[in-house]
Design an enzyme around this catalytic site. Structure first.
Site, PDB file in Angstrom:
ATOM      1  N   ASP A  37       0.867  -1.188   0.000  1.00 54.54           N
ATOM      2  CA  ASP A  37       0.000   0.000   0.000  1.00 54.54           C
ATOM      3  C   ASP A  37       0.902   1.236   0.000  1.00 54.54           C
ATOM      4  OD1 ASP A  37      -2.163   1.966   0.850  1.00 54.54           O
ATOM      5  OD2 ASP A  37      -3.281   0.103   1.080  1.00 54.54           O
ATOM      6  N   ASP A  63       3.463   1.937  -4.655  1.00 56.81           N
ATOM      7  CA  ASP A  63       2.520   2.758  -5.425  1.00 56.81           C
ATOM      8  C   ASP A  63       2.206   1.980  -6.696  1.00 56.81           C
ATOM      9  OD1 ASP A  63       1.193   4.475  -7.101  1.00 56.81           O
ATOM     10  OD2 ASP A  63       2.598   6.140  -6.864  1.00 56.81           O
ATOM     11  N   VAL A  64       0.991   1.496  -6.795  1.00 60.81           N
ATOM     12  CA  VAL A  64       0.636   0.584  -7.895  1.00 60.81           C
ATOM     13  C   VAL A  64       0.638   1.236  -9.273  1.00 60.81           C
ATOM     14  CG1 VAL A  64      -0.694  -1.010  -6.443  1.00 60.81           C
ATOM     15  CG2 VAL A  64      -1.861   0.958  -7.520  1.00 60.81           C
ATOM     16  N   ASN A  90      -5.948  -5.130  -5.843  1.00 64.11           N
ATOM     17  CA  ASN A  90      -7.146  -4.628  -5.158  1.00 64.11           C
ATOM     18  C   ASN A  90      -7.177  -3.111  -5.004  1.00 64.11           C
ATOM     19  OD1 ASN A  90      -9.439  -4.853  -3.026  1.00 64.11           O
ATOM     20  ND2 ASN A  90      -7.764  -3.847  -1.942  1.00 64.11           N
ATOM     21  N   TYR A 156     -14.155   5.865 -13.192  1.00 62.41           N
ATOM     22  CA  TYR A 156     -14.181   4.658 -12.354  1.00 62.41           C
ATOM     23  C   TYR A 156     -14.879   3.516 -13.092  1.00 62.41           C
ATOM     24  CZ  TYR A 156     -14.796   1.887  -8.055  1.00 62.41           C
ATOM     25  OH  TYR A 156     -14.771   0.896  -7.091  1.00 62.41           O
ATOM     26  N   LYS A 160     -12.988   0.090 -14.128  1.00 67.42           N
ATOM     27  CA  LYS A 160     -13.434  -1.200 -13.586  1.00 67.42           C
ATOM     28  C   LYS A 160     -13.926  -2.137 -14.700  1.00 67.42           C
ATOM     29  CE  LYS A 160     -12.688  -0.763  -9.134  1.00 67.42           C
ATOM     30  NZ  LYS A 160     -11.592  -1.538  -8.500  1.00 67.42           N
ATOM     31  N   ILE A 189     -19.841  -1.504  -0.275  1.00 69.79           N
ATOM     32  CA  ILE A 189     -19.148  -2.064   0.888  1.00 69.79           C
ATOM     33  C   ILE A 189     -18.717  -0.932   1.816  1.00 69.79           C
ATOM     34  CG2 ILE A 189     -17.276  -3.588   1.646  1.00 69.79           C
ATOM     35  CD1 ILE A 189     -19.249  -4.973  -0.314  1.00 69.79           C
ATOM     36  N   THR A 191     -16.478   0.858   3.627  1.00 69.38           N
ATOM     37  CA  THR A 191     -15.035   1.073   3.801  1.00 69.38           C
ATOM     38  C   THR A 191     -14.768   2.577   3.742  1.00 69.38           C
ATOM     39  OG1 THR A 191     -14.526   1.105   1.441  1.00 69.38           O
ATOM     40  CG2 THR A 191     -14.536  -1.067   2.511  1.00 69.38           C
TER      41      THR A 191
HETATM   42  P1  NAI Z   1     -10.234   1.701   0.815  1.00 68.88           P
HETATM   43  O1  NAI Z   1     -10.151   3.148   0.510  1.00 68.88           O
HETATM   44  O2  NAI Z   1     -10.558   1.272   2.212  1.00 68.88           O
HETATM   45  O3  NAI Z   1      -8.916   0.936   0.360  1.00 68.88           O
HETATM   46  C1  NAI Z   1      -8.218   1.264  -0.796  1.00 68.88           C
HETATM   47  C2  NAI Z   1      -6.743   1.099  -0.518  1.00 68.88           C
HETATM   48  O4  NAI Z   1      -6.032   1.321  -1.740  1.00 68.88           O
HETATM   49  C3  NAI Z   1      -6.220   2.128   0.503  1.00 68.88           C
HETATM   50  O5  NAI Z   1      -5.492   1.473   1.533  1.00 68.88           O
HETATM   51  C4  NAI Z   1      -5.322   3.023  -0.330  1.00 68.88           C
HETATM   52  O6  NAI Z   1      -4.226   3.558   0.389  1.00 68.88           O
HETATM   53  C5  NAI Z   1      -4.864   2.062  -1.422  1.00 68.88           C
HETATM   54  N1  NAI Z   1      -4.330   2.789  -2.565  1.00 68.88           N
HETATM   55  C6  NAI Z   1      -4.856   3.880  -3.196  1.00 68.88           C
HETATM   56  N2  NAI Z   1      -4.032   4.311  -4.155  1.00 68.88           N
HETATM   57  C7  NAI Z   1      -2.959   3.469  -4.152  1.00 68.88           C
HETATM   58  C8  NAI Z   1      -1.766   3.407  -4.907  1.00 68.88           C
HETATM   59  N3  NAI Z   1      -1.493   4.287  -5.877  1.00 68.88           N
HETATM   60  N4  NAI Z   1      -0.889   2.412  -4.637  1.00 68.88           N
HETATM   61  C9  NAI Z   1      -1.152   1.510  -3.659  1.00 68.88           C
HETATM   62  N5  NAI Z   1      -2.257   1.524  -2.910  1.00 68.88           N
HETATM   63  C10 NAI Z   1      -3.150   2.505  -3.152  1.00 68.88           C
HETATM   64  O7  NAI Z   1     -11.353   1.156  -0.190  1.00 68.88           O
HETATM   65  P2  NAI Z   1     -11.944  -0.290  -0.472  1.00 68.88           P
HETATM   66  O8  NAI Z   1     -13.399  -0.137  -0.551  1.00 68.88           O
HETATM   67  O9  NAI Z   1     -11.393  -1.310   0.442  1.00 68.88           O
HETATM   68  O10 NAI Z   1     -11.392  -0.541  -1.950  1.00 68.88           O
HETATM   69  C11 NAI Z   1     -10.718  -1.718  -2.340  1.00 68.88           C
HETATM   70  C12 NAI Z   1     -11.093  -2.046  -3.763  1.00 68.88           C
HETATM   71  O11 NAI Z   1     -12.485  -2.391  -3.805  1.00 68.88           O
HETATM   72  C13 NAI Z   1     -10.911  -0.886  -4.745  1.00 68.88           C
HETATM   73  O12 NAI Z   1     -10.403  -1.368  -5.961  1.00 68.88           O
HETATM   74  C14 NAI Z   1     -12.336  -0.376  -4.940  1.00 68.88           C
HETATM   75  O13 NAI Z   1     -12.483   0.291  -6.156  1.00 68.88           O
HETATM   76  C15 NAI Z   1     -13.091  -1.680  -4.868  1.00 68.88           C
HETATM   77  N6  NAI Z   1     -14.516  -1.554  -4.630  1.00 68.88           N
HETATM   78  C16 NAI Z   1     -14.989  -0.982  -3.482  1.00 68.88           C
HETATM   79  C17 NAI Z   1     -16.343  -0.853  -3.281  1.00 68.88           C
HETATM   80  C18 NAI Z   1     -16.914  -0.224  -2.051  1.00 68.88           C
HETATM   81  O14 NAI Z   1     -18.136   0.016  -2.013  1.00 68.88           O
HETATM   82  N7  NAI Z   1     -16.143   0.045  -1.018  1.00 68.88           N
HETATM   83  C19 NAI Z   1     -17.302  -1.314  -4.299  1.00 68.88           C
HETATM   84  C20 NAI Z   1     -16.695  -1.934  -5.450  1.00 68.88           C
HETATM   85  C21 NAI Z   1     -15.350  -2.037  -5.596  1.00 68.88           C
END
Ligand code: NAI
Length: 246
Positions: A37, A63-64, A90, A156, A160, A189, A191
Site C-alpha cells: 500500500d 505505489d501501484v 485490489n 471509475y 473497472k 461495501i 469502507t
Molecule cells: P479503501 O479506501 O478502504 O482501500 C483502498 C486502498 O487502496 C487504501 O489502503 C489506499 O491507500 C490504497 N491505494 C490507493 N491508491 C494506491 C496506490 N497508488 N498504490 C497503492 N495503494 C493505493 O477502499 P476499499 O473499498 O477497500 O477498496 C478496495 C477495492 O475495492 C478498490 O479497488 C475499490 O475500487 C473496490 N470496490 C470498493 C467498493 C466499495 O463500495 N467500497 C465497491 C466496489 C469495488
C-alpha cells in the site's frame, strides 16, 4: 488444512478496507502475506495484527501506478520467497463526478490507480507466478465494472470495466500454465472509500437491503485464491447483495 496453507500472497491496497480484511483472512488461512500500500502506518498495523495472531506478513510500500515500484516489489518478494502464488490487485480510487465535471487529469489518475495498476502488477509478477504450481490472480473490479451505476463516476466505470475484460484476457493466455485469473465485483461495501456518504441509495438498490462488509468480499477473494477454485478461471464473482441480478 486451512485454505491457503503454505501460499505466498501479495495484496495491494492491503492497508485498508477490503484489502486489509483480505490480508487478515489470508494469514488466518495459512498464507504468508505481503501487505502492499502507500499508507505505511496502517499497512504496518495490519502486519502487526497478523503477527499477533501467529501469522507471517511483511509490509511493502508500493505505489501501484509506478512500474519501478512494481519492479522493486518483485525484487523483494524474489529475495524473500522466490515465488508468488497469489496476487490480489485490489487498490483502487473512486470518484463521484459527472462526465462534464471530470477533468482529463482526474480521469487519467483514476485509470492509473484502478486499471493500469492491474496490467503493471500482473505483468511484473508474471515470472514469479509462473514458478508457482497453482497460481491465482484475483482482481477487484466492481458492480460498476458491469453496469452504468448511478450515471456518475465515468472514469471509475471505465477503469473497472477494463479490469473485468483484462482479467478474462489474461485468464485465457495463462490457462495452459494453470495460472487462474478471476475478478471479484463488490457491491456497496462499508469502507473508507464509501466514507460518510448517504447510504440510502445503496441500500435501496441492493436486494439484500443493506451495505456489505469488507470481510464478506475478503471471503470471496480467499475462495478464488484457494485451490478450492481450481477449475475457475476468467470468472466474475459478484459480492453485491444481489445488485447486479436486478
Ligand atoms: P479503501 O479506501 O478502504 O482501500 C483502498 C486502498 O487502496 C487504501 O489502503 C489506499 O491507500 C490504497 N491505494 C490507493 N491508491 C494506491 C496506490 N497508488 N498504490 C497503492 N495503494 C493505493 O477502499 P476499499 O473499498 O477497500 O477498496 C478496495 C477495492 O475495492 C478498490 O479497488 C475499490 O475500487 C473496490 N470496490 C470498493 C467498493 C466499495 O463500495 N467500497 C465497491 C466496489 C469495488
Amino acid at each position: 488444512m486451512a485454505q491457503l496453507t503454505g501460499k505466498i500472497a501479495l495484496v495491494t491496497g492491503g492497508a485498508s478496507g477490503i484489502g486489509r480484511q483480505t490480508a487478515l483472512r489470508f494469514a488466518a488461512e495459512g498464507a504468508k502475506v505481503v501487505v502492499a500500500d502507500v499508507q505505511d502506518g496502517p499497512g504496518a498495523e495490519v502486519v502487526t495484527e497478523i503477527e499477533k495472531n501467529g501469522g507471517e506478513a511483511l509490509y511493502l510500500h508500493l505505489d501501484v501506478t509506478s512500474e519501478e515500484a512494481w519492479a522493486a516489489a518483485v525484487a523483494t518478494v524474489t529475495e524473500k520467497y522466490g515465488v508468488l502464488d497469489v496476487l490480489v490487485n485490489n487498490a483502487g480510487l473512486g470518484q463521484a463526478d459527472t462526465l462534464e465535471t471530470t477533468s482529463l487529469a482526474l480521469y487519467e489518475k483514476v485509470v492509473a490507480v484502478t486499471q493500469t495498476s492491474v496490467f503493471l502488477g500482473t505483468k511484473a509478477f508474471a515470472p514469479l507466478l509462473k514458478l508457482s504450481t497453482a497460481a491465482s490472480v484475483v482482481n477487484t473490479s466492481s458492480i460498476f465494472g458491469a453496469s452504468g451505476g448511478f450515471g456518475t463516476s465515468p472514469a471509475y466505470h471505465a477503469a473497472k470495466g477494463a479490469v473485468r475484460t483484462l482479467t478474462k484476457n489474461i485468464a485465457i493466455e495463462w490457462a495452459p500454465l494453470n495460472i487462474r485469473v478471476n475478478s471479484v465485483h463488490p457491491g456497496f461495501i462499508e469502507t473508507a472509500m464509501m466514507g460518510d456518504t448517504d447510504k440510502e441509495p445503496y441500500i435501496a438498490t441492493t436486494p439484500l437491503g443493506r451495505v456489505g462488509q469488507p470481510h464478506e468480499v475478503a471471503a470471496a477473494i480467499t475462495f478464488l485464491a484457494s485451490d478450492d477454485a481450481s477449475f475457475i478461471t476468467g470468472a466474475e464473482l459478484f459480492v453485491d447483495g444481489g445488485y447486479i441480478a436486478r
